[in-house]
Design a protein around this motif. Structure first.
Motif, PDB file in Angstrom:
ATOM      1  N   UNK A 192       2.190  47.842  21.960  1.00  0.00           N
ATOM      2  CA  UNK A 192       3.613  48.005  22.352  1.00  0.00           C
ATOM      3  C   UNK A 192       4.603  48.504  21.291  1.00  0.00           C
ATOM      4  N   UNK A 193       5.565  49.166  21.676  1.00  0.00           N
ATOM      5  CA  UNK A 193       6.066  49.952  20.671  1.00  0.00           C
ATOM      6  C   UNK A 193       7.324  48.804  20.010  1.00  0.00           C
ATOM      7  N   UNK A 194       7.309  49.297  18.631  1.00  0.00           N
ATOM      8  CA  UNK A 194       8.056  48.686  17.904  1.00  0.00           C
ATOM      9  C   UNK A 194       9.110  49.588  17.033  1.00  0.00           C
ATOM     10  N   UNK A 195      10.027  50.270  17.595  1.00  0.00           N
ATOM     11  CA  UNK A 195      10.874  51.092  16.815  1.00  0.00           C
ATOM     12  C   UNK A 195      12.367  50.670  16.623  1.00  0.00           C
ATOM     13  N   UNK A 196      12.700  51.305  15.484  1.00  0.00           N
ATOM     14  CA  UNK A 196      14.155  51.094  15.206  1.00  0.00           C
ATOM     15  C   UNK A 196      14.945  52.475  15.422  1.00  0.00           C
ATOM     16  N   UNK A 234       9.813  47.208  22.086  1.00  0.00           N
ATOM     17  CA  UNK A 234      11.090  46.582  21.386  1.00  0.00           C
ATOM     18  C   UNK A 234      11.656  47.800  20.895  1.00  0.00           C
ATOM     19  N   UNK A 235      12.965  47.997  21.150  1.00  0.00           N
ATOM     20  CA  UNK A 235      13.806  49.140  20.673  1.00  0.00           C
ATOM     21  C   UNK A 235      14.877  48.382  19.762  1.00  0.00           C
ATOM     22  N   UNK A 236      14.946  48.837  18.582  1.00  0.00           N
ATOM     23  CA  UNK A 236      15.978  48.057  17.943  1.00  0.00           C
ATOM     24  C   UNK A 236      17.053  49.080  17.348  1.00  0.00           C
ATOM     25  N   UNK A 282       5.622  56.157  22.916  1.00  0.00           N
ATOM     26  CA  UNK A 282       5.485  54.719  22.481  1.00  0.00           C
ATOM     27  C   UNK A 282       5.152  53.863  23.600  1.00  0.00           C
ATOM     28  N   UNK A 283       5.921  54.198  24.625  1.00  0.00           N
ATOM     29  CA  UNK A 283       5.852  53.143  25.929  1.00  0.00           C
ATOM     30  C   UNK A 283       4.912  53.520  26.696  1.00  0.00           C
ATOM     31  N   UNK A 284       4.050  54.795  26.469  1.00  0.00           N
ATOM     32  CA  UNK A 284       2.805  55.066  27.184  1.00  0.00           C
ATOM     33  C   UNK A 284       1.747  54.593  26.293  1.00  0.00           C
ATOM     34  N   UNK A 343       8.512  48.554  11.329  1.00  0.00           N
ATOM     35  CA  UNK A 343       9.009  49.360  12.597  1.00  0.00           C
ATOM     36  C   UNK A 343       8.820  50.743  12.024  1.00  0.00           C
ATOM     37  N   UNK A 344       8.601  51.538  13.599  1.00  0.00           N
ATOM     38  CA  UNK A 344       8.737  52.970  13.436  1.00  0.00           C
ATOM     39  C   UNK A 344      10.234  53.143  13.347  1.00  0.00           C
ATOM     40  N   UNK A 345      10.568  54.582  12.862  1.00  0.00           N
ATOM     41  CA  UNK A 345      12.008  54.940  12.911  1.00  0.00           C
ATOM     42  C   UNK A 345      12.301  56.193  13.435  1.00  0.00           C
TER      43      UNK A 345
END
Ligand code: ADP
Ligand code: MG
Length: 670
Positions: A288-292, A426-428, A282-284, A446-448
């Protein structure tokens, strides 16, 4: 509601445009949140009366509410206590028996009935001799051309508001449905009509069904439409975001990661590594990352957060980490400082109470003093509570935002933080395993990733539910564990004595337990202490200067002291299951066997059954599902989580399959 149509549907017109709806009626409907014709058609009956078959008055019971039909043979209003109190009574007869219906202190009821009226009543008996109901729901049968709407059918009974007659509302909905049926269009992405009724049919069935079994069929169709609408919003928001926002290159190059991992003291689990690969991709990535990140308490999310932070830091970006409490922020700061300081990364703590005292903002090391050969790397990690959001926080080159224990943050707050930067990753992270329906609803954008295994070498946690008369034994047991060198948490539902006897207060028990547990030392922690006091207590507990920590549920999230192996919760029935599971997550973090003891004198079987679930399973996911069923989504997530939409027909506890279908349908539109 279906996704927007191209032309404005007549269903969007105000209810006041309907014949027979004047300003007074419109105001009453507005109190029921009925503003448009569509709202009216979506007004859901609260129950149905089968007026084709009803009970004889002689067959009514005290246990269950039924509908009966009788004729008024007498009625009257009695006033007493000088006229300040009253009871209005009607007597119905249906040939089988007589029924007295009473309304206390509602003298105006007199205006609604006359001798000779035929009346439907719904309720259960209060007394049998004579047969009496108090405040039953009633409806007078009136003759005339519309009577077929109300009798000899399954009649919908609607939620009402003061002054709005059931019969009038039912008639209005009937006429509106008749007139507007052709305009009830299928939404853009309709479900397979072999499996579901059309929307128009579903609306007819929800109001005027032929059979009671049709009601659920109709509800499912209307619920699906609600879920599709929501999923469509979620997915289009994400789509817009993806077309507008470019991902910052934060994949890192391992130059900090390698030394970090080699000094960490344990090997990451395969589950942690898998999640890290997903995060790195994701960070590559282009967006932008949107991950749970989901992982049960103790699964090791902090180490994953640290590795993710290092990727961004290696890439020359700054990182922000937010935690829901100051204690947890402080604990993270301590850990991250210990881990990152040797790598030349500055770690700052900013919490609400520190904000005013800017000079106190701590950094682990002055950059000038840093002798590390990484000193050229000037990237920062900032750790704080959600006060970061309101403090005018502005970090240049923000590459990654990590939010720990997301279930304590509202959706809105999550968005707010992200807007401060230039679309950082974003990492949740959340430990409350979110039941899937809720996950897809709240975090549909969000991706999980899930950490699906625990680090090895963990001691087992045993859980016991006990009545309060066993407390003496429990304290004996705790003393044994303390004598063996372990530490314990004891949790109470309240801070101070409120006079209510049922719930114990931590400040009161503190005085008792200091004596009871001597010579072991007891510390006190609750939300009303000053931040510095909280920090000191935590530091003492961590250093084993204090063996027993008395606390409110404040320690629920994140606190990590592996030597603590006993968790005693008093008045356990006052806590939610997911919350108790979180509390239990504070123990079982080291190699020693751990014990969670839930004290409850709850007499009702339901409350005890609830606690038994914790005795039976350690699987946070099962516990969260059980909690959702028992307490509903609002309670489970807490008041803060106001991001949940209201559904008229959808049910987040039961409709997982519909939510899944809705997600697919919405994806096809987009
Ligand atoms: P949570 O997922 O609840 O936030 P933490 O990150 O606090 O859990 O981790 C719980 C404990 O497990 C910590 O003491 C941490 O150092 C330890 N830990 C994390 N990952 C591993 C691992 N791979 N092997 C052994 N211990 C680990
Ligand atoms: Mg944690």
């Amino acid at each position: 509601m279906p996704p927007p149509e191209n032309k404005i549907s007549p269903l969007k017109n105000p209810v006041a445009s309907l014949w027979g709806v004047g300003s007074e009626r419109a105001a009453q409907l507005a109190r029921l949140e009925i503003f448009t014709i569509e709202d009216l058609l979506l007004h859901r009956p609260k129950r149905y009366e089968d007026r084709r078959h009803f009970r004889k008055i002689s067959e009514l019971t005290k246990d269950e509410a039924f509908t009966a039909l009788g004729k008024i043979i007498a009625l009257g209003l009695k006033r007493f206590r000088g006229g300040s109190k009253s009871v209005f009574e009607i007597i119905l007869d249906d040939g089988s028996a007589r029924l007295h219906c009473r309304w206390w202190n509602l003298p105006f009821m007199e205006n609604y009935f006359a001798t000779g009226d035929d009346v439907f009543v719904f309720g259960k008996l209060k007394e049998i001799k004579p047969r009496t109901m108090d405040h039953p729901e009633t409806e007078v049968i009136e003759g005339g051309e519309e009577s077929f709407i109300h009798i000899n059918r399954i009649a919908p009974v609607y939620p009402l508001t003061e002054g709005l007659p059931q019969r009038w509302l039912r008639g209005l909905i009937w006429r509106t449905l008749d007139r507007f049926e052709p305009q009830i269009a299928e939404p853009k992405r309709a479900p397979d009509l072999k499996l579901f009724p059309t929307r128009a049919n579903a609306l007819r069935m929800i109001h005027f069904s032929e059979e009671l079994t049709d009601v659920e069929i109709a509800r499912r169709r209307l619920a699906l439409d609600e879920f599709v609408e929501l999923q469509w919003q979620i997915q289009s928001r994400r789509k817009i975001f993806e077309t507008n926002a470019k991902g910052l290159p934060c994949g890192g190059d391992n130059r900090l990661m390698k030394p970090f991992l080699s000094r960490l003291g344990f090997k990451l689990t395969e589950a942690q590594n898998k999640v890290l690969r997903e995060i790195r991709a994701d960070m590559n990535g282009a967006h932008p990352m949107r991950r749970l990140l989901q992982g049960d308490v103790g699964s090791g999310k902090t180490a994953v957060a640290a590795c993710s932070a290092l990727m961004a830091l290696e890439s020359g970006f700054n990182v922000a980490l937010m935690a829901p409490t100051e204690i947890l922020a402080e604990q993270h700061w301590r850990n991250f400082a210990r881990w990152f300081e040797p790598l030349g990364i500055k770690v700052e703590l900013r919490t609400g109470s520190r904000k005013e005292k800017k000079s106190e903002v701590r950094s682990t090391k002055d950059e000038q003093n840093s002798r590390s050969h990484f000193a050229l790397n000037t990237s920062h990690l900032i750790i704080g509570t959600h006060a970061l959001l309101t403090s005018g926080f502005d970090l240049p080159k923000l590459g990654l935002v990590i939010i720990d224990e997301q279930h304590k943050f509202g959706v809105a707050q999550r968005e707010q933080l992200v807007r401060k930067g230039n679309y950082p990753h974003l990492l949740v992270m959340t430990a409350t395993p979110i039941p899937r329906t809720l996950g897809l609803t709240l975090y549909g954008d969000l991706d999980v990733s899930t950490i699906s295994e625990m680090p090895i070498g963990r001691g087992k946690i045993k859980t016991f539910v006990r009545a309060a008369d066993k407390l003496a034994k429990v304290f004996e047991f705790i003393r044994e564990k303390l004598a063996a060198g372990r530490q314990a948490y004891i949790v109470y539902p309240r801070v101070e004595d409120s006079g209510a006897k049922e719930l114990k207060a931590v400040t009161v028990e503190f005085e008792n337990l200091k004596k009871l547990l001597a010579p072991f030392r007891v510390g006190l922690l609750h939300g009303r202490l000053k931040p510095a006091e909280k920090e000191n207590v935590m530091a003492d507990f961590r250093a084993n200067k204090i063996q027993v920590l008395l606390s409110t549920s404040l320690i629920e999230v994140g606190v990590d002291v592996p030597n603590a192996t006993v968790m005693l919760v008093e008045n356990a029935e006052a806590f939610g299951l997911a919350q108790l599971h979180q509390l239990r997550g504070r123990i079982g973090r080291g190699a020693h066997e751990s014990f969670c003891i839930l004290i409850s004198d709850a007499r009702n079987a339901e409350a005890r059954g609830r606690l038994k679930i914790l005795e039976e399973t350690n699987d946070g996911f099962k516990i969260a599902e059980a909690d959702l069923k028992l307490r509903g989504p609002g309670e489970l997530l807490g008041r803060e989580q106001s991001g949940l939409p209201k559904f008229r027909f959808g049910n987040l506890v039961e409709d997982l399959e519909l939510v899944r279908q809705a997600r697919e349908l919405a994806a096809k539109i987009i």
